[in-house]
Design a protein around this motif. Sequence first.
Motif, PDB file in Angstrom:
ATOM      1  N   ASN A 275       0.829  -1.211   0.000  1.00 60.17           N
ATOM      2  CA  ASN A 275       0.000   0.000   0.000  1.00 60.17           C
ATOM      3  C   ASN A 275       0.865   1.263   0.000  1.00 60.17           C
ATOM      4  O   ASN A 275       0.619   2.209   0.740  1.00 60.17           O
ATOM      5  CB  ASN A 275      -0.967   0.001   1.182  1.00 60.17           C
ATOM      6  CG  ASN A 275      -2.130   0.945   0.960  1.00 60.17           C
ATOM      7  OD1 ASN A 275      -2.483   1.257  -0.168  1.00 60.17           O
ATOM      8  ND2 ASN A 275      -2.743   1.401   2.036  1.00 60.17           N
ATOM      9  N   ARG A 276       1.904   1.264  -0.849  1.00 57.59           N
ATOM     10  CA  ARG A 276       2.806   2.412  -0.978  1.00 57.59           C
ATOM     11  C   ARG A 276       2.699   2.970  -2.391  1.00 57.59           C
ATOM     12  O   ARG A 276       2.628   2.213  -3.351  1.00 57.59           O
ATOM     13  CB  ARG A 276       4.244   2.000  -0.706  1.00 57.59           C
ATOM     14  CG  ARG A 276       4.491   1.649   0.723  1.00 57.59           C
ATOM     15  CD  ARG A 276       5.911   1.203   0.905  1.00 57.59           C
ATOM     16  NE  ARG A 276       6.258   1.328   2.304  1.00 57.59           N
ATOM     17  CZ  ARG A 276       7.478   1.538   2.750  1.00 57.59           C
ATOM     18  NH1 ARG A 276       8.478   1.639   1.903  1.00 57.59           N
ATOM     19  NH2 ARG A 276       7.705   1.647   4.029  1.00 57.59           N
TER      20      ARG A 276
ATOM     21  N   GLY B 297      -7.291  13.264  -0.852  1.00 56.13           N
ATOM     22  CA  GLY B 297      -8.226  13.047   0.245  1.00 56.13           C
ATOM     23  C   GLY B 297      -7.972  11.769   1.019  1.00 56.13           C
ATOM     24  O   GLY B 297      -8.917  11.073   1.402  1.00 56.13           O
ATOM     25  N   VAL B 298      -6.717  11.427   1.260  1.00 52.94           N
ATOM     26  CA  VAL B 298      -6.350  10.223   2.004  1.00 52.94           C
ATOM     27  C   VAL B 298      -5.502  10.620   3.209  1.00 52.94           C
ATOM     28  O   VAL B 298      -5.048  11.760   3.317  1.00 52.94           O
ATOM     29  CB  VAL B 298      -5.561   9.230   1.117  1.00 52.94           C
ATOM     30  CG1 VAL B 298      -6.417   8.694   0.000  1.00 52.94           C
ATOM     31  CG2 VAL B 298      -4.310   9.874   0.559  1.00 52.94           C
ATOM     32  N   ASN B 299      -5.303   9.682   4.131  1.00 53.80           N
ATOM     33  CA  ASN B 299      -4.461   9.915   5.297  1.00 53.80           C
ATOM     34  C   ASN B 299      -3.111   9.230   5.077  1.00 53.80           C
ATOM     35  O   ASN B 299      -3.047   8.033   4.843  1.00 53.80           O
ATOM     36  CB  ASN B 299      -5.120   9.360   6.557  1.00 53.80           C
ATOM     37  CG  ASN B 299      -6.384  10.108   6.896  1.00 53.80           C
ATOM     38  OD1 ASN B 299      -6.432  11.325   6.781  1.00 53.80           O
ATOM     39  ND2 ASN B 299      -7.409   9.382   7.296  1.00 53.80           N
ATOM     40  N   VAL B 300      -2.041  10.014   5.169  1.00 56.80           N
ATOM     41  CA  VAL B 300      -0.684   9.509   4.941  1.00 56.80           C
ATOM     42  C   VAL B 300      -0.108   9.036   6.266  1.00 56.80           C
ATOM     43  O   VAL B 300      -0.150   9.749   7.270  1.00 56.80           O
ATOM     44  CB  VAL B 300       0.201  10.614   4.322  1.00 56.80           C
ATOM     45  CG1 VAL B 300       1.637  10.149   4.203  1.00 56.80           C
ATOM     46  CG2 VAL B 300      -0.340  11.025   2.968  1.00 56.80           C
ATOM     47  N   GLU B 301       0.425   7.816   6.258  1.00 60.62           N
ATOM     48  CA  GLU B 301       1.045   7.265   7.458  1.00 60.62           C
ATOM     49  C   GLU B 301       2.513   7.668   7.542  1.00 60.62           C
ATOM     50  O   GLU B 301       2.989   8.081   8.593  1.00 60.62           O
ATOM     51  CB  GLU B 301       0.913   5.744   7.451  1.00 60.62           C
ATOM     52  CG  GLU B 301       1.340   5.087   8.729  1.00 60.62           C
ATOM     53  CD  GLU B 301       1.017   3.617   8.723  1.00 60.62           C
ATOM     54  OE1 GLU B 301       1.973   2.816   8.850  1.00 60.62           O
ATOM     55  OE2 GLU B 301      -0.161   3.269   8.570  1.00 60.62           O
TER      56      GLU B 301
ATOM     57  N   THR C  39       3.418  15.532   2.447  1.00 65.75           N
ATOM     58  CA  THR C  39       2.276  14.929   3.139  1.00 65.75           C
ATOM     59  C   THR C  39       1.021  15.770   2.960  1.00 65.75           C
ATOM     60  O   THR C  39      -0.049  15.249   2.617  1.00 65.75           O
ATOM     61  CB  THR C  39       2.587  14.771   4.639  1.00 65.75           C
ATOM     62  OG1 THR C  39       3.733  13.948   4.793  1.00 65.75           O
ATOM     63  CG2 THR C  39       1.417  14.143   5.368  1.00 65.75           C
ATOM     64  N   SER C  40       1.127  17.070   3.173  1.00 68.87           N
ATOM     65  CA  SER C  40      -0.046  17.932   3.053  1.00 68.87           C
ATOM     66  C   SER C  40      -0.548  18.010   1.613  1.00 68.87           C
ATOM     67  O   SER C  40      -1.762  18.067   1.374  1.00 68.87           O
ATOM     68  CB  SER C  40       0.248  19.329   3.599  1.00 68.87           C
ATOM     69  OG  SER C  40       1.267  19.941   2.856  1.00 68.87           O
ATOM     70  N   ALA C  41       0.361  17.965   0.643  1.00 73.39           N
ATOM     71  CA  ALA C  41      -0.052  18.008  -0.765  1.00 73.39           C
ATOM     72  C   ALA C  41      -0.799  16.736  -1.158  1.00 73.39           C
ATOM     73  O   ALA C  41      -1.822  16.797  -1.851  1.00 73.39           O
ATOM     74  CB  ALA C  41       1.162  18.199  -1.667  1.00 73.39           C
ATOM     75  N   ILE C  42      -0.334  15.573  -0.707  1.00 72.66           N
ATOM     76  CA  ILE C  42      -1.003  14.302  -1.002  1.00 72.66           C
ATOM     77  C   ILE C  42      -2.387  14.277  -0.363  1.00 72.66           C
ATOM     78  O   ILE C  42      -3.378  13.893  -0.991  1.00 72.66           O
ATOM     79  CB  ILE C  42      -0.159  13.109  -0.504  1.00 72.66           C
ATOM     80  CG1 ILE C  42       1.147  13.001  -1.274  1.00 72.66           C
ATOM     81  CG2 ILE C  42      -0.939  11.802  -0.578  1.00 72.66           C
ATOM     82  CD1 ILE C  42       1.029  12.465  -2.659  1.00 72.66           C
TER      83      ILE C  42
END
Length: 96
Positions: free
Chosen positions: A21-22, A45-49, A37-40
Motif C-alpha cells: 500500500n505504498r 483526500g487520504v491519510n498519509v502514514e 504529506t499535506s499536498a497528497i
Amino acid sequence: MDILKRPVLTEKANSLTEKLNRYTFQCDHRANKLQITSAIEAMYGVNVESVNTMVVVGKLKTRSTKAGMVSGRAAKIKKAVITLKEGEIIDFYSNI
C-alpha cells in the motif's frame, strides 16, 4: 512551487502498491516531507502514514558531435514513497 509533479508508474512502484500500500511520486527537489504529506492529503483526500524521500542522481550522458565528445548529466529528481493508512487507496486511472 508545485510540490507534486507526477506519479511514478513503473513495475517496481506497482509492486510496492499491491504488496505494501505504498505509492511513489516525483516531487520538487526543494519540498520536505511535511509539504509532501499535506499536498497528497489535499489532492487525493487520504491519510498519509509515512513519507520516505530519495534524490535520484541523473545518469551520465555522452554524445558525439562535430566538436568532439560532449558529456553531461540528466537532471536529478526527488522521489517520495508514500505509505497510506490501512484500507485507503489512490486510483490514478479514475480521471482518464
